[in-house]
Design an enzyme around this catalytic site. Structure first.
Site, PDB file in Angstrom:
ATOM      1  N   ARG A  91      24.933  39.330 -21.585  1.00 42.78           N
ATOM      2  CA  ARG A  91      25.374  40.665 -22.012  1.00 42.78           C
ATOM      3  C   ARG A  91      24.943  41.756 -21.039  1.00 42.78           C
ATOM      4  O   ARG A  91      25.249  42.916 -21.221  1.00 42.78           O
ATOM      5  CB  ARG A  91      24.784  40.976 -23.399  1.00 42.78           C
ATOM      6  CG  ARG A  91      25.274  40.044 -24.470  1.00 42.78           C
ATOM      7  CD  ARG A  91      24.376  40.100 -25.687  1.00 42.78           C
ATOM      8  NE  ARG A  91      23.070  39.518 -25.404  1.00 42.78           N
ATOM      9  CZ  ARG A  91      22.051  39.485 -26.262  1.00 42.78           C
ATOM     10  NH1 ARG A  91      22.178  40.036 -27.451  1.00 42.78           N
ATOM     11  NH2 ARG A  91      20.903  38.928 -25.940  1.00 42.78           N
ATOM     12  N   HIS A 105      14.781  44.004 -20.895  1.00 47.88           N
ATOM     13  CA  HIS A 105      15.263  42.981 -21.821  1.00 47.88           C
ATOM     14  C   HIS A 105      15.522  41.705 -21.032  1.00 47.88           C
ATOM     15  O   HIS A 105      16.335  41.699 -20.115  1.00 47.88           O
ATOM     16  CB  HIS A 105      16.543  43.489 -22.502  1.00 47.88           C
ATOM     17  CG  HIS A 105      17.368  42.427 -23.149  1.00 47.88           C
ATOM     18  ND1 HIS A 105      17.481  42.285 -24.512  1.00 47.88           N
ATOM     19  CD2 HIS A 105      18.136  41.447 -22.610  1.00 47.88           C
ATOM     20  CE1 HIS A 105      18.281  41.265 -24.784  1.00 47.88           C
ATOM     21  NE2 HIS A 105      18.693  40.739 -23.657  1.00 47.88           N
ATOM     22  N   HIS A 121      11.024  40.249 -24.999  1.00 56.67           N
ATOM     23  CA  HIS A 121      11.623  38.965 -25.408  1.00 56.67           C
ATOM     24  C   HIS A 121      11.093  37.824 -24.543  1.00 56.67           C
ATOM     25  O   HIS A 121      11.797  36.849 -24.288  1.00 56.67           O
ATOM     26  CB  HIS A 121      13.164  38.982 -25.318  1.00 56.67           C
ATOM     27  CG  HIS A 121      13.809  40.209 -25.881  1.00 56.67           C
ATOM     28  ND1 HIS A 121      13.438  40.762 -27.081  1.00 56.67           N
ATOM     29  CD2 HIS A 121      14.824  40.994 -25.415  1.00 56.67           C
ATOM     30  CE1 HIS A 121      14.185  41.837 -27.314  1.00 56.67           C
ATOM     31  NE2 HIS A 121      15.024  42.007 -26.321  1.00 56.67           N
ATOM     32  N   ARG A 160      11.359  34.165 -25.758  1.00 55.89           N
ATOM     33  CA  ARG A 160      12.696  33.727 -26.180  1.00 55.89           C
ATOM     34  C   ARG A 160      12.868  32.206 -26.096  1.00 55.89           C
ATOM     35  O   ARG A 160      13.537  31.607 -26.925  1.00 55.89           O
ATOM     36  CB  ARG A 160      13.713  34.407 -25.257  1.00 55.89           C
ATOM     37  CG  ARG A 160      15.125  34.237 -25.631  1.00 55.89           C
ATOM     38  CD  ARG A 160      15.994  34.866 -24.558  1.00 55.89           C
ATOM     39  NE  ARG A 160      16.096  36.316 -24.635  1.00 55.89           N
ATOM     40  CZ  ARG A 160      16.838  36.981 -25.509  1.00 55.89           C
ATOM     41  NH1 ARG A 160      17.535  36.333 -26.414  1.00 55.89           N
ATOM     42  NH2 ARG A 160      16.893  38.296 -25.495  1.00 55.89           N
ATOM     43  N   ASP A 201      11.877  45.136 -32.711  1.00 57.82           N
ATOM     44  CA  ASP A 201      13.285  45.546 -32.743  1.00 57.82           C
ATOM     45  C   ASP A 201      13.630  46.038 -34.147  1.00 57.82           C
ATOM     46  O   ASP A 201      14.760  45.867 -34.620  1.00 57.82           O
ATOM     47  CB  ASP A 201      14.233  44.415 -32.323  1.00 57.82           C
ATOM     48  CG  ASP A 201      14.488  44.417 -30.810  1.00 57.82           C
ATOM     49  OD1 ASP A 201      14.095  45.395 -30.143  1.00 57.82           O
ATOM     50  OD2 ASP A 201      15.082  43.472 -30.310  1.00 57.82           O
TER      51      ASP A 201
HETATM   52 ZN   LIG Z   1      16.591  43.359 -26.125  1.00 58.96          ZN
END
Ligand SMILES: [Zn+2]
Length: 287
Positions: free
Chosen positions: A58, A90, A119, A122, A182
Site C-alpha cells: 500500500r 510504517h 509494526h 508484524r 493504532d
Molecule cells: Zn501503519
C-alpha cells in the site's frame, strides 16, 4: 488522514488532545501549510512526520531521494522548534523490510534516533531485523493487538510480551522500545492473496492487556514493561511534561488495581476515570 489521527497521543485540559504527525502514509506528504518544515515549526501539536509507509503493497513506493528529503526537513524543523521531528515509519510485510531505513543511515548524516519504525512485530523475520536495529541504537515501536492469539496464529505476529523478552535477552536498551495501539484507527483486513476483505478498528485497550501479559506470562517486571507506554514514548517523542511522575510534570496518572486493570485516570490533574467508571464524557458520548 486516518493514520495521522490514529497516532494521536496526549491529553489537554479538556481531556483529549493530540500530538500528531503531519502527512500520512504516502510521500510526498500532504501538509497543512504547504511545507513539512512550516507544519512542524508553526503548528504546535505537530511533532514529526508519518506514518511513512515502506516495504508495503500500500506504500507510495517512495524513492530514496524523496524519503531522505522528507526526513531531513522533519529533523531540521524539529531542531529549530525544540520538537522531536520524528519520522514514524510504517513497515509493511514486504521482503525489503528496513532496507530503505538502513540505506538512509549509511548514506546520510541523519542519526538513527530520528526514526521510529512501527509494526516491527508484524512477522518474525521483520522482528529479527528490528532487534538488531534496536541493538544498533534505533528506536522500535511494537503494535498492540486486541486479539494477539489470532494474529500470532494466522499472521505470525510477534506478541509484545515475547518480543520484549527477546529484547531483554539480547541486551537492547530498555529506553528504545515503545508500544502503540493504532487506537480508533482503521485496521484493514486482507486475505492471503492480499485482497481486501473488510475493515476493523484498532482499540487502545490492547495496551494494558499487552503489559499484563508481560508480567503474568513472561515474568517481566511491571516497571520494565510499562516503559513502553509511559516514559519511553514521552522521551523519544520529546513530549515535555509527560511520561514520569515528578514535580512540575503534567500529572497524567493511571492507577492500576492489584490485577493491573485500570482503576483511575487523571489527566493534567483532572479526574477522568474513577473506580473504573468514566467521570468525563466526550461530546458525542452518552452517559
Ligand atoms: Zn501503519
Amino acid at each position: 488522514m486516518v493514520s495521522l489521527l490514529a497516532k494521536a497521543k496526549g491529553l489537554d485540559e479538556e481531556g483529549i488532545t493530540t500530538y500528531i504527525y503531519t502527512g500520512s502514509y504516502r510521500l510526498p506528504l500532504k501538509t497543512i501549510t504547504g511545507e513539512i518544515m512550516k507544519d512542524i515549526m508553526v503548528v504546535d501539536k505537530i511533532i514529526g512526520i508519518g506514518e511513512v509507509a515502506i516495504s508495503d503493497h500500500r506504500s507510495s513506493q517512495p524513492t530514496f531521494e524523496e524519503f531522505v528529503r522528507a526526513v531531513s526537513d522533519a529533523r531540521v524543523a524539529g531542531m529549530l522548534s525544540g520538537k522531536a521531528g520524528i519520522i514514524n515509519i510504517h513497515l509493511g510485510d514486504g521482503p525489503r523490510k528496513i532496507a530503505l531505513l538502513r540505506r538512509a543511515l549509511k548514506e546520510t548524516e541523519i542519526p538513527i534516533t530520528q526514526f521510529l519504525p512501527t509494526h516491527i512485530n508484524r512477522n518474525p523475520e521483520l522482528f529479527e531485523e528490528c532487534v538488531y536495529y534496536a541493538k544498533d541504537g534505533g528506536y522500535i515501536d511494537f503494535t498492540g493487538s486486541e486479539d494477539p492469539d489470532f494474529w500470532e496464529e494466522t499472521d505470525g505476529e510477534v506478541r509484545f510480551s515475547k518480543g520484549l523478552k527477546r529484547l531483554i535477552e539480547e541486551g537492547v536498551s530498555m529506553d528504545n522500545f515503545t508500544l502503540s495501539s493504532d487506537g480508533q484507527g482503521s485496521m484493514p483486513i486482507f486475505n492471503e492473496k492480499k485482497e481486501y476483505v473488510g475493515i476493523g478498528i484498532g482499540k487502545s485497550t490492547c495496551l494494558i492487556k499487552a503489559i499484563k501479559e508481560c508480567v503474568y506470562c513472561e515474568s517481566i517486571p511491571l516497571e520494565t514493561a510499562i516503559r513502553a507506554i509511559t516514559s519511553n514514548p514521552a522521551k523519544i517523542l520529546k513530549l515535555n511534561g509527560k511520561g514520569r511522575i515528578e514535580p512540575d510534570m503534567d500529572a497524567d496518572l493511571c492507577l492500576l488495581d492489584e490485577n493491573l486493570d485500570v482503576d483511575t485516570v487523571v489527566a493534567k490533574g483532572k479526574m477522568m476515570v474513577e473506580n473504573k467508571k468514566p467521570v468525563v464524557y466526550g461530546i458525542f458520548e452518552g452517559k
